[in-house]
Design an enzyme around this catalytic site. Structure first.
Site, PDB file in Angstrom:
ATOM      1  CE1 TYR A 151      -3.228   2.878   0.477  1.00 15.13           C
ATOM      2  CE2 TYR A 151      -4.186   1.588   2.251  1.00 15.13           C
ATOM      3  CZ  TYR A 151      -4.241   2.669   1.399  1.00 15.13           C
ATOM      4  OH  TYR A 151      -5.317   3.529   1.462  1.00 15.13           O
ATOM      5  CB  CYS A 152       0.955   4.304   0.163  1.00 12.71           C
ATOM      6  SG  CYS A 152       1.485   6.029   0.043  1.00 12.71           S
ATOM      7  CB  VAL A 153       5.827   4.562   0.781  1.00 11.90           C
ATOM      8  CG1 VAL A 153       5.605   6.029   0.480  1.00 11.90           C
ATOM      9  CG2 VAL A 153       5.370   4.233   2.187  1.00 11.90           C
ATOM     10  N   GLY A 194       4.160  -0.173  -1.487  1.00 13.95           N
ATOM     11  CA  GLY A 194       4.059  -0.714  -2.833  1.00 13.95           C
ATOM     12  C   GLY A 194       5.326  -0.470  -3.633  1.00 13.95           C
ATOM     13  CG  PHE A 212      -4.079  -1.681  -1.798  1.00 12.34           C
ATOM     14  CD1 PHE A 212      -4.565  -2.487  -2.814  1.00 12.34           C
ATOM     15  CD2 PHE A 212      -4.250  -2.114  -0.486  1.00 12.34           C
ATOM     16  CE1 PHE A 212      -5.199  -3.694  -2.540  1.00 12.34           C
ATOM     17  CE2 PHE A 212      -4.888  -3.304  -0.198  1.00 12.34           C
ATOM     18  CZ  PHE A 212      -5.354  -4.104  -1.221  1.00 12.34           C
TER      19      PHE A 212
END
Length: 641
Positions: free
Chosen positions: A357-359, A361, A386
């Site tokens: 998710y986010c960073v 990822g 995500f």
């Protein structure tokens, strides 16, 4: 302990002296103080607290406190000078902008005169707010001709300023974007909604309460300044309204492994059988993981467990100065890869379906390229992203914060904080990206209307920020945001130059249509970097609600397209819209990659024994509390690999 002047250093300056007849509080006895009306008491308390706070701020400024903001925190003066010099060199641009502004004012004056003379006379606004602009929700902004004129006058001036900056030629694109962003921040700050005398709701509240709203608001402002030691720590929610582990992050599970950087949580099964391949979730380390386990009714973690997945989740440490030298590579090895080894020990499975998710990822995509270079790509059987970026060419407004000058400023701030970036600094940055919703609306509510923010789970989570180690954060900003080395095939990590094109692992990439942190055009570029099958999906809403959208909520929509054309515009043109949550689409994709059904796995029954109950300890450490030894993880035995 008292000083030589007789003033008690530990005494609350907002309370009168305990002795009823002795002048002890601003010259008033308690009896005299209580005889004042409520508004006067509030005002006097706020006045004394203001004096105390300003003295403290002045002292810090004289001593050179490195945390207090400077006059130009974005170091934008050179860019503003360059842009306005170019505007001055383009008289046609200025003349056209002034002509449009004058025409708008003529229309506004004409319409306002008609409305004042004949109340039922229909008029067409000279300018209207953008759809979704919540500042003008009060009926007075449209029904009252005076306030309607104030609103339109402001919008005309804002349009004039933004039009000039946006239309000027001969300016580097990044410079123009930076000046546009900061001009928008300044014009938003000058909105009539933000001032007591031009906000009808504030005027009404002032008349009804005889000014008590303003004295309460002043007290709220001083409380926030005091909480931030001179910096405004804007209160967005009632932080006492929830408790992590009691009201949120309540899905049953156990911490089964931990090290310096993380706790690994295994969640308890709720189905008669589970899928053989475990699911490993890596949340962003710039926030707490419980956004995915917020409340039972919208918990993604609980929903995934109920679908029959064995769910493991990394709960990152909230680092203190002792971890300032931890690097991106450390987070890969001591985070993702340590979790892979632990999951193998707990379940016997040598591969997982991974989520970033986010960073996290970005970390996951880098780790996949590293595993490919090491010949171990089978450890991650599939990857889901995500709101995550691997290509930062179109990374949105956050790019304007990334240049050599600003990176040095961030380093200076982190050095002043012991080698970590405090959570409030990151929160302030993200709040600026949506300043009308996340800053000015609370300024009006808290300081002008004098109200206390309500308890709201999402804003409670948003205020519970984490710190970041200096080495990790500077490296991330330089290699990804500033130089985009991963997408260019130039990123060197752990002895390898990473190549996402060599990664053949199936990937599922989620983006959100209104995401202001990971814009969907940027996320889409990542989908085309991988060498294997990629499914791109775009959800409605933004960075959080676009991801956390439980099917039972029946909210928003999502778009799918099996093709992956060159541009995201072409993808949208061929996409199909579906109502509700996208989680069902992802579940079907995961089921195809999760193997057969096996008996459910209880946390602690494998080679890894349970250490403590979920949500663990890391998530409970708040950034506004000083780190202590008691928050450091206990040592745990290494898992069998």
């Amino acid at each position: 302990m008292s000083d030589t002047s007789g003033n008690d250093k530990n005494k609350d300056p907002g309370k009168p002296d305990d002795k009823a007849d002795t002048p002890g509080w601003a010259g008033f006895s308690e009896k005299e103080f209580n005889a004042l009306d409520k508004v006067s008491r509030n005002l006097m308390q706020a006045s004394l607290k203001s004096q105390h706070l300003m003295s403290d701020v002045m002292r810090k400024a004289i001593e050179g406190d490195p945390v207090l903001p400077n006059a130009d925190p974005f170091h934008s003066a050179p860019e503003f000078q360059e842009v306005w010099a170019k505007i001055a060199e383009q008289p046609d641009l200025m003349m056209q902008a002034q002509a449009d502004l004058m025409k708008g004012y003529i229309d506004l004056w004409s319409n306002t005169t008609k409305r004042m003379m004949t109340s039922d006379s229909p008029t067409t606004p000279a300018i209207s707010p953008e759809p979704g602009d919540k500042r003008w929700r009060s009926a007075d902004w449209s029904e009252n001709p005076v306030f309607d004129a104030i609103k339109q006058s402001y919008l005309l001036n804002q349009h004039f300023m933004m039009g000039l900056v946006g239309s000027v030629d001969g300016i580097d694109e990044r410079t123009k974007r930076k000046v546009e962003f900061l001009t928008k921040q300044m014009t938003d700050a000058l909105s009539p909604t933000n001032f007591a005398l031009t906000n009808p709701d504030v005027l009404r509240a002032t008349m009804e309460s005889q000014g008590e709203n303003l004295t309460r608001g002043l007290q709220n402002l001083l409380d926030d300044l005091a909480a931030g030691d001179g910096r405004l720590a804007l209160t967005q929610t009632d932080t006492d309204g929830f408790k992590v582990g009691r009201d949120m992050a309540t899905t049953p599970g156990k911490v089964v492994f931990q090290n310096d950087l993380m706790e690994l949580i295994q969640y308890a099964p709720t189905t008669e059988s589970v899928k053989a391949r475990p699911l490993l979730i890596a949340p962003p380390w710039i926030n707490k993981f419980y956004i995915m386990d917020l409340r039972e009714k919208n918990s993604m973690i609980r929903w995934l467990v109920d679908q029959g997945f064995t769910v493991f989740l990394i709960s990152w440490v909230n680092p203190g100065p002792e971890l300032k030298d931890k690097t991106f590579e450390d987070y890969m090895h001591e985070g993702l890869f340590a979790a892979l080894h632990a999951i193998e020990a707990a379940t016997g499975e040598t591969s997982v379906n991974a989520v970033g998710y986010c960073v996290a990822g970005t970390l996951l995509s880098s780790a996949m390229a590293w595993l490919e270079a090491e010949g171990q790509s089978e450890r991650i059987a599939s990857a889901t992203f995500f709101a995550a970026q691997s290509d930062f060419e179109k990374a949105g407004d956050l790019l304007i914060f990334i240049d050599d000058v600003w990176l040095k400023e961030i380093e200076r701030i982190m050095d002043s904080q012991g080698g970590v970036l405090d959570g409030r600094s990151m929160a302030d940055t993200f709040n600026l990206l949506r300043s009308n919703d996340l800053v000015w609306s609370f300024v009006v509510n808290n300081y002008l209307l004098g109200r206390q923010p309500q308890a709201f789970d999402l804003l409670f989570w948003n205020a519970d920020q984490t710190r970041m180690p200096k080495a990790l954060h500077l490296w991330y900003l330089d290699n990804f945001y500033k130089n985009n080395r991963l997408a260019k095939g130039e990123l060197e990590l752990g002895g390898h130059t990473l190549d996402l094109g060599a990664v053949k692992t199936p990937v599922y990439i989620q983006a959100s249509r209104e995401d202001h942190i990971a814009p969907y055009p940027s996320v889409y570029r990542a989908a085309r970097l991988f060498g294997g099958p990629a499914r791109f999906m775009m959800a409605g809403s933004g960075h959080i609600a676009g991801v956390i959208n439980h099917p039972d909520a029946n909210k928003y929509q999502y778009w799918t397209n099996d093709a992956l054309p060159e541009t995201v515009e072409d993808w949208i043109g061929g996409a199909s819209e579906h109502p509700g949550s996208w989680w069902g689409d992802w579940r079907a994709w995961l089921f195809d990659r999760s193997g057969d059904d096996v008996p459910p796995r209880t946390p602690g029954d494998g080679k890894l024994k349970a250490i403590r109950k979920a949500p663990g300890r890391n998530v409970l450490v708040r950034s506004d509390a000083k780190p202590s030894k008691s928050t450091e993880p206990e040592p745990a035995p290494e898992p069998a690999a």
